[in-house]
Design a protein around this motif. Structure first.
Motif, mmCIF file in Angstrom:
data_model
loop_
_atom_site.group_PDB
_atom_site.id
_atom_site.type_symbol
_atom_site.label_atom_id
_atom_site.label_comp_id
_atom_site.label_asym_id
_atom_site.label_seq_id
_atom_site.Cartn_x
_atom_site.Cartn_y
_atom_site.Cartn_z
ATOM 1 N N TRP A 121 29.167 36.565 34.800
ATOM 2 C CA TRP A 121 29.135 36.692 33.336
ATOM 3 C C TRP A 121 27.770 37.269 32.900
ATOM 4 O O TRP A 121 27.682 38.172 32.071
ATOM 5 C CB TRP A 121 29.375 35.316 32.705
ATOM 6 C CG TRP A 121 29.433 35.323 31.211
ATOM 7 C CD1 TRP A 121 28.465 34.889 30.351
ATOM 8 C CD2 TRP A 121 30.518 35.769 30.389
ATOM 9 N NE1 TRP A 121 28.883 35.052 29.052
ATOM 10 C CE2 TRP A 121 30.141 35.586 29.054
ATOM 11 C CE3 TRP A 121 31.784 36.314 30.677
ATOM 12 C CZ2 TRP A 121 30.968 35.922 27.976
ATOM 13 C CZ3 TRP A 121 32.608 36.663 29.600
ATOM 14 C CH2 TRP A 121 32.201 36.462 28.282
ATOM 15 N N TYR A 125 28.378 41.090 31.966
ATOM 16 C CA TYR A 125 28.616 41.116 30.518
ATOM 17 C C TYR A 125 27.364 40.778 29.691
ATOM 18 O O TYR A 125 26.870 41.600 28.923
ATOM 19 C CB TYR A 125 29.769 40.169 30.127
ATOM 20 C CG TYR A 125 29.881 40.094 28.624
ATOM 21 C CD1 TYR A 125 30.285 41.213 27.892
ATOM 22 C CD2 TYR A 125 29.516 38.951 27.912
ATOM 23 C CE1 TYR A 125 30.322 41.198 26.504
ATOM 24 C CE2 TYR A 125 29.556 38.925 26.525
ATOM 25 C CZ TYR A 125 29.964 40.052 25.832
ATOM 26 O OH TYR A 125 29.993 40.040 24.456
ATOM 27 N N ILE A 167 38.976 34.447 28.659
ATOM 28 C CA ILE A 167 37.573 34.030 28.719
ATOM 29 C C ILE A 167 37.536 32.529 28.456
ATOM 30 O O ILE A 167 37.977 32.069 27.393
ATOM 31 C CB ILE A 167 36.724 34.787 27.669
ATOM 32 C CG1 ILE A 167 36.776 36.292 27.980
ATOM 33 C CG2 ILE A 167 35.283 34.279 27.689
ATOM 34 C CD1 ILE A 167 36.124 37.157 26.936
ATOM 35 N N LEU A 172 31.565 28.772 30.535
ATOM 36 C CA LEU A 172 30.648 29.874 30.865
ATOM 37 C C LEU A 172 29.314 29.391 31.427
ATOM 38 O O LEU A 172 28.574 30.163 32.031
ATOM 39 C CB LEU A 172 30.412 30.758 29.629
ATOM 40 C CG LEU A 172 31.656 31.522 29.171
ATOM 41 C CD1 LEU A 172 31.376 32.287 27.881
ATOM 42 C CD2 LEU A 172 32.148 32.485 30.253
ATOM 43 N N ARG A 183 36.290 34.826 37.968
ATOM 44 C CA ARG A 183 35.017 34.962 37.233
ATOM 45 C C ARG A 183 34.656 36.445 37.076
ATOM 46 O O ARG A 183 34.161 36.874 36.041
ATOM 47 C CB ARG A 183 33.887 34.202 37.947
ATOM 48 C CG ARG A 183 34.155 32.705 38.096
ATOM 49 C CD ARG A 183 32.897 31.912 38.384
ATOM 50 N NE ARG A 183 32.180 32.318 39.572
ATOM 51 C CZ ARG A 183 32.474 31.944 40.825
ATOM 52 N NH1 ARG A 183 33.491 31.128 41.061
ATOM 53 N NH2 ARG A 183 31.749 32.361 41.852
ATOM 54 N N SER A 187 34.479 38.560 33.409
ATOM 55 C CA SER A 187 33.345 39.380 32.950
ATOM 56 C C SER A 187 33.794 40.816 32.670
ATOM 57 O O SER A 187 33.318 41.456 31.726
ATOM 58 C CB SER A 187 32.212 39.359 33.985
ATOM 59 O OG SER A 187 32.613 40.018 35.168
#
Ligand SMILES: NC(=O)c1ccc[n+]([C@@H]2O[C@H](COP(=O)([O-])OP(=O)(O)OC[C@H]3O[C@@H](n4cnc5c(N)ncnc54)[C@H](OP(=O)(O)O)[C@@H]3O)[C@@H](O)[C@H]2O)c1
Length: 302
Positions: A121, A125, A167, A172, A183, A187
């Motif tokens: 993540w 992201y 999500i 997170l 996971r 992302s």
């Protein structure tokens, strides 16, 4: 769509300023090396590996001596304060025409970023969301001047492997609430949804998520999944080279504007494709935007 030839199909980029994350290896490195042959004013690229960064600077200078090249050392999993400092010190430009969010990891062992977010993540992201928050004013100013401004996210077909709900906001900050690939998928889904949210709020910036294809880069070499390595070595003849994987992001960053639809997802090369149902979910895109804005409300733009 005819075959893409970066040498012929990328237009002259005189005057343009480009920023590529993850330019020290694989797809990002190829993006830098292809773009530099088309005469942009300045290419900034990021990564953590200084030695690899210096090698890319040298190779890029040899290919495009008139382009300024700057390596910005920046760990996307470090704190937002450190990311801000790295970008503020490294990026010195009053315009930005092309931003390519390319850096990433896949199926890495469980871990947390410096601020306690799940590692994929953070790398794929959230670190990019921080940089985009820092650079949004310069992107908007460049667009206001009448320039064609592009924001490309190098996502993946792997977005289809996101966990239930797409999500899992409540998870997170956990290293391994779901499996490695879920996971990764989460992302990569967020990168597509982020483009959707950007189009709604900043339509003057062309935001496009692209899947590069599947190929042989350090992304696969660095995965800890031994079964995946075996599968990939068995089908290695199907894998694209890093240079070929760069074609779709390069197409999205440089094709004539009328060939792109803002916010649409493209598979190689330049093929508009429907992403997963979750990736088309407007409400999820809004929820991600809201989560990200709340999370990053203390990140002061540059
Ligand atoms: N290869 C494929 O088949 C494939 C398929 C679909 C999507 N993609 C996507 O393509 C993108 C590029 O991957 P690649 O295949 O070129 O992999 P790669 O060869 O492993 O390159 C990854 C790049 O990301 C940078 N990076 C990773 N973690 C970082 C961090 N915490 N902070 C800063 N930079 C970081 C690395 O730089 P340093 O090592 O210098 O930090 C490197 O430059 C990824 O987003 C990936 O998900 C790849």
């Amino acid at each position: 769509m005819p075959a893409f030839n970066p040498d012929k199909d990328i237009p002259d980029l005189s005057g343009k300023v480009v920023f590529v994350t993850g330019g020290t290896s694989g797809i990002g490195k190829e993006i830098v090396l292809f773009l530099v042959s088309h005469n942009p004013a300045h290419i900034y690229f990021t990564g953590r590996n200084e030695e690899a960064g210096a090698a890319v600077v040298a190779a890029a200078k040899a290919k495009g001596p008139s382009t300024e090249i700057t390596f910005v050392k920046c760990d996307l999993c470090s704190s937002r304060a450190k990311i801000r400092q790295a970008i503020a010190e490294g990026f010195k430009s009053d315009r930005l025409d092309i931003f390519i969010a390319n850096a990433g990891i896949m199926a890495a062992p469980p871990g947390l970023t410096e601020e306690g977010f799940e590692l994929q993540w953070g790398s794929n992201y959230l670190g990019h969301a921080v940089i985009l928050q820092l650079l949004r004013p310069v992107l908007l100013r460049t667009a206001e001047s009448g320039a064609d401004v592009r924001h490309i996210q190098v996502t993946s077909y792997g977005h289809n492997y996101a966990p239930p709900g797409g999500i899992q906001f409540e998870n997170l900050r956990k290293a391994d609430a779901v499996g490695d690939f879920a996971r990764y998928g989460q992302s990569k889904l967020a990168q597509i949804l982020f483009c959707k949210a950007m189009v709604k709020r900043y339509p003057q910036i062309t935001s496009v998520p692209v899947h590069p294809g599947v190929g042989n880069t350090n992304l696969l070499r660095n995965t800890k999944q031994s079964w995946l390595k075996s599968v990939l070595s068995a089908v290695s003849f199907l894998l694209k080279s890093a240079a070929e994987l760069a074609y779709n992001p390069l197409w999205a960053a440089t094709a004539p504007l009328q060939k792109l639809e803002n916010g649409q997802y493209y598979e190689p090369v330049g093929k508009k494709t429907a992403p997963s149902k979750l990736a088309r979910d407007e409400a999820l895109a809004d929820k991600l935007w809201e989560w990200t804005s709340n999370e990053l409300n203390d990140v002061e733009a540059l």
